[in-house]
Design an enzyme around this catalytic site. Sequence first.
Site, mmCIF file in Angstrom:
data_model
loop_
_atom_site.group_PDB
_atom_site.id
_atom_site.type_symbol
_atom_site.label_atom_id
_atom_site.label_comp_id
_atom_site.label_asym_id
_atom_site.label_seq_id
_atom_site.Cartn_x
_atom_site.Cartn_y
_atom_site.Cartn_z
ATOM 1 N N SER A 120 0.765 -1.217 -0.100
ATOM 2 C CA SER A 120 -0.025 0.087 -0.024
ATOM 3 C C SER A 120 0.860 1.185 0.027
ATOM 4 O O SER A 120 1.667 1.372 -0.954
ATOM 5 C CB SER A 120 -0.982 0.005 0.911
ATOM 6 O OG SER A 120 -1.749 1.175 1.081
ATOM 7 N N HIS A 121 0.497 2.086 0.898
ATOM 8 C CA HIS A 121 1.466 3.276 1.145
ATOM 9 C C HIS A 121 2.933 3.469 1.575
ATOM 10 O O HIS A 121 3.522 4.304 1.754
ATOM 11 C CB HIS A 121 0.740 4.289 1.864
ATOM 12 C CG HIS A 121 0.456 3.671 3.577
ATOM 13 N ND1 HIS A 121 -0.184 2.710 3.554
ATOM 14 C CD2 HIS A 121 1.089 3.949 4.592
ATOM 15 C CE1 HIS A 121 -0.253 2.326 4.920
ATOM 16 N NE2 HIS A 121 0.778 3.009 5.429
ATOM 17 N N ASP A 284 -2.488 6.557 -3.507
ATOM 18 C CA ASP A 284 -1.128 5.529 -2.699
ATOM 19 C C ASP A 284 -0.687 4.803 -3.827
ATOM 20 O O ASP A 284 -1.023 4.516 -4.847
ATOM 21 C CB ASP A 284 -1.695 5.344 -1.464
ATOM 22 C CG ASP A 284 -2.615 4.110 -1.535
ATOM 23 O OD1 ASP A 284 -3.236 3.996 -2.416
ATOM 24 O OD2 ASP A 284 -2.448 3.186 -0.688
ATOM 25 N N ASP A 286 -1.166 1.486 -3.953
ATOM 26 C CA ASP A 286 -2.084 0.669 -4.802
ATOM 27 C C ASP A 286 -3.395 1.116 -5.057
ATOM 28 O O ASP A 286 -4.445 0.599 -5.348
ATOM 29 C CB ASP A 286 -2.266 -0.805 -3.714
ATOM 30 C CG ASP A 286 -2.920 -0.519 -2.417
ATOM 31 O OD1 ASP A 286 -2.675 0.606 -1.917
ATOM 32 O OD2 ASP A 286 -3.563 -1.210 -2.006
ATOM 33 N N ASP A 288 -5.849 2.876 -3.550
ATOM 34 C CA ASP A 288 -7.059 2.617 -2.921
ATOM 35 C C ASP A 288 -6.878 3.784 -2.035
ATOM 36 O O ASP A 288 -8.298 4.183 -1.700
ATOM 37 C CB ASP A 288 -7.053 1.387 -2.025
ATOM 38 C CG ASP A 288 -6.249 0.998 -1.114
ATOM 39 O OD1 ASP A 288 -5.218 1.990 -1.071
ATOM 40 O OD2 ASP A 288 -6.228 -0.101 -0.482
ATOM 41 N N ARG A 289 -5.981 4.411 -1.646
ATOM 42 C CA ARG A 289 -6.445 5.762 -0.728
ATOM 43 C C ARG A 289 -6.402 6.949 -1.843
ATOM 44 O O ARG A 289 -6.068 6.932 -2.908
ATOM 45 C CB ARG A 289 -5.104 6.036 0.057
ATOM 46 C CG ARG A 289 -4.777 4.880 1.170
ATOM 47 C CD ARG A 289 -3.829 5.206 2.047
ATOM 48 N NE ARG A 289 -3.571 4.208 2.758
ATOM 49 C CZ ARG A 289 -3.159 4.648 4.475
ATOM 50 N NH1 ARG A 289 -2.644 5.509 4.689
ATOM 51 N NH2 ARG A 289 -3.040 3.341 4.928
ATOM 52 N N LYS A 383 -11.546 0.227 -0.579
ATOM 53 C CA LYS A 383 -11.482 1.558 -0.622
ATOM 54 C C LYS A 383 -10.979 2.068 -2.132
ATOM 55 O O LYS A 383 -10.437 1.021 -2.679
ATOM 56 C CB LYS A 383 -10.727 2.371 0.492
ATOM 57 C CG LYS A 383 -9.293 1.961 0.729
ATOM 58 C CD LYS A 383 -8.730 2.622 1.967
ATOM 59 C CE LYS A 383 -7.475 2.409 1.943
ATOM 60 N NZ LYS A 383 -7.176 1.077 2.799
HETATM 61 C C1 G16 Z 1 -4.913 -0.276 5.540
HETATM 62 C C2 G16 Z 1 -6.297 -0.546 5.825
HETATM 63 C C3 G16 Z 1 -7.129 0.495 6.245
HETATM 64 C C4 G16 Z 1 -6.487 1.137 7.565
HETATM 65 C C5 G16 Z 1 -5.392 1.620 7.283
HETATM 66 C C6 G16 Z 1 -4.453 2.060 8.485
HETATM 67 O O1 G16 Z 1 -4.871 0.680 4.434
HETATM 68 O O2 G16 Z 1 -6.763 -0.972 4.614
HETATM 69 O O3 G16 Z 1 -8.469 -0.007 6.462
HETATM 70 O O4 G16 Z 1 -7.086 2.413 7.877
HETATM 71 O O5 G16 Z 1 -4.425 0.559 6.653
HETATM 72 O O6 G16 Z 1 -4.076 1.056 9.434
HETATM 73 P P1 G16 Z 1 -3.414 1.366 10.519
HETATM 74 O O7 G16 Z 1 -3.598 2.518 11.246
HETATM 75 O O8 G16 Z 1 -3.415 -0.037 11.253
HETATM 76 O O9 G16 Z 1 -1.879 1.423 9.907
HETATM 77 P P2 G16 Z 1 -3.802 0.525 3.536
HETATM 78 O O10 G16 Z 1 -4.235 1.582 2.390
HETATM 79 O O11 G16 Z 1 -2.522 0.591 4.165
HETATM 80 O O12 G16 Z 1 -4.059 -1.019 2.874
#
Ligand code: G16
Length: 550
Positions: A120-121, A284, A286, A288-289, A383
Amino acid sequence: MTIQTLLSQPFAGQRPGTSGLRKKVTAFTQPLYLENFVQALFDELNASTADGQALTGQTLVLGGDGRFFNRTAVQIILKLAAANGFARVLLGQGGILSTPAVSAVIRRHQAFGGIVLSASHNPGGPDGDFGIKYNAGNGGPATETLTEAVYLRTQSLCQLRISDAPDLSLDLMGVQPLEQMQVEVIDSVADYAAVMRELFDFDMLRGMFAKGFSARVDAMNAVGGPYAKAILEGELGAPSGTVVNATPLEDFGGLHPDPNPVNAEDLIACMSAPGAPEFGAAMDGDADRNMVVGRNFVVTPSDSLALMTAYARLIPGYSAGLSGVARSMPTSCAADRVAKALGIDCFETPTGWKFFGNLLDAGRITLCGEESYGTGSNHVREKDGLWAVLFWLSLQGATGRSVEELVRDHWQTYGRNYYSRHDYEAIAVDVANALMSDLRSALPGLPGQRFGARSVVLADDFAYTDPVDASVSKKQGIRLIFDDGARVIFRLSGTGTEGATLRVYLERYEADPALQDVPVQQALAELVAVAEQVAGIHARTGMAAPTVAT
Ligand code: G16
């Protein structure tokens, strides 16, 4: 080519976090590390039917965000899938699929499930992070029950089945055999774009760009680039160059592909400069953000969800209205106010998109979102960054209002939920755990305690009972809720790969329009002081200020 049985051994720590298994690339490149996790996943899925053959004859969707190790991982997973009974794999061309696109492909092709390769990010490259996540047949992230069961299997797994076939071409569109399995390399964008066409008025959006509407969408050298280029510039006629950093690179060109004002500083600078475009957004790793930006004006993700909820009927895909809305617990309560005004349900779930799945599947909600720059709807089960971009473009087209005007109108109507998240990154794990455990111990003494003009009315460790399947998730974040509705929340991130990250979420409500323009950190300063007083962050971590405050 033959199917081999290889001896393996458990690897410590293969427990998925908030969103799949995320580790340093150096962990994933250990011999048999990825194989071990995927075999445990396949074994667990097979065990879900009485004959232990759940995967036989099924279709798997596979793709990732293109980061370093993506292509190697795809080859490994294809060979494991062939040896574990799958009949067909739908593979994004070049091994590329954004996370929402995986969800869309699973749903449109009624696949058994899918594997997303992304951290992801988190930064990429040989020294960066890699990740793997399983999505079920509804297109959404696996439930906690499944991920926990997979983890348990990883800890006892001692053999795996894999084909010794040569590598396939990941770039050649069409079908290639691998053992008894067919690997179909598909256009990474087509299914996703078809879903977007069903939701948004593309003619109106085309008209906006034809009349000179200007936008800048920063794909941060990540997987969103090809999607944004094809849809915004290709189909909607946005000028070439509207999408920047549009080519997915293995190391994201050194960018940290996390769309917040700190990491997307180039976008923020551009949107604050004279002659800035009317609309800005970033996605981000992938895709999704999303972060939405107006001219010199950044939209808080929590506000974004609230506005989408308020205006959804203007979008063709939501013109019939919303069945309900959901937000994660640390997300601000702005959407709750809109839901109340609309007379629809608003659910509060733990952090993690997987918690929205049951509500979406059961038709209890249409929209959902999180403070972590994520918004989405029932069109997929992830998302969706580009969906949010199209939603906000549509809102501007339908209302003729700018991003800033839309948000300020909203605050006037519903009040403003001042909101900020403070992250303390790379803390020693034992320090972070001790901080949380001491906070838990202090909870019973907090209700009734005064902090300046406020007193605590509720102090707990958030627990969630899923309204659909009644499963219970405990220890989802420590909440302090005050008599004026203000909140201070503490949690440890479940997505980091280095030490622990403490997240402190701060929120207070302001109804008076005359007081809605205070700089956010100033507006929340009293709550920052409460957080410090209660948790002793400075003394425990040695950090005088958060690493990131957004
Ligand atoms: C993931 C989850 C999200 C979550 C985020 C932050 O996002 O899919 O639902 O809100 O992590 O999580 P944490 O606060 O535990 O770091 P992504 O975009 O990283 O897949």
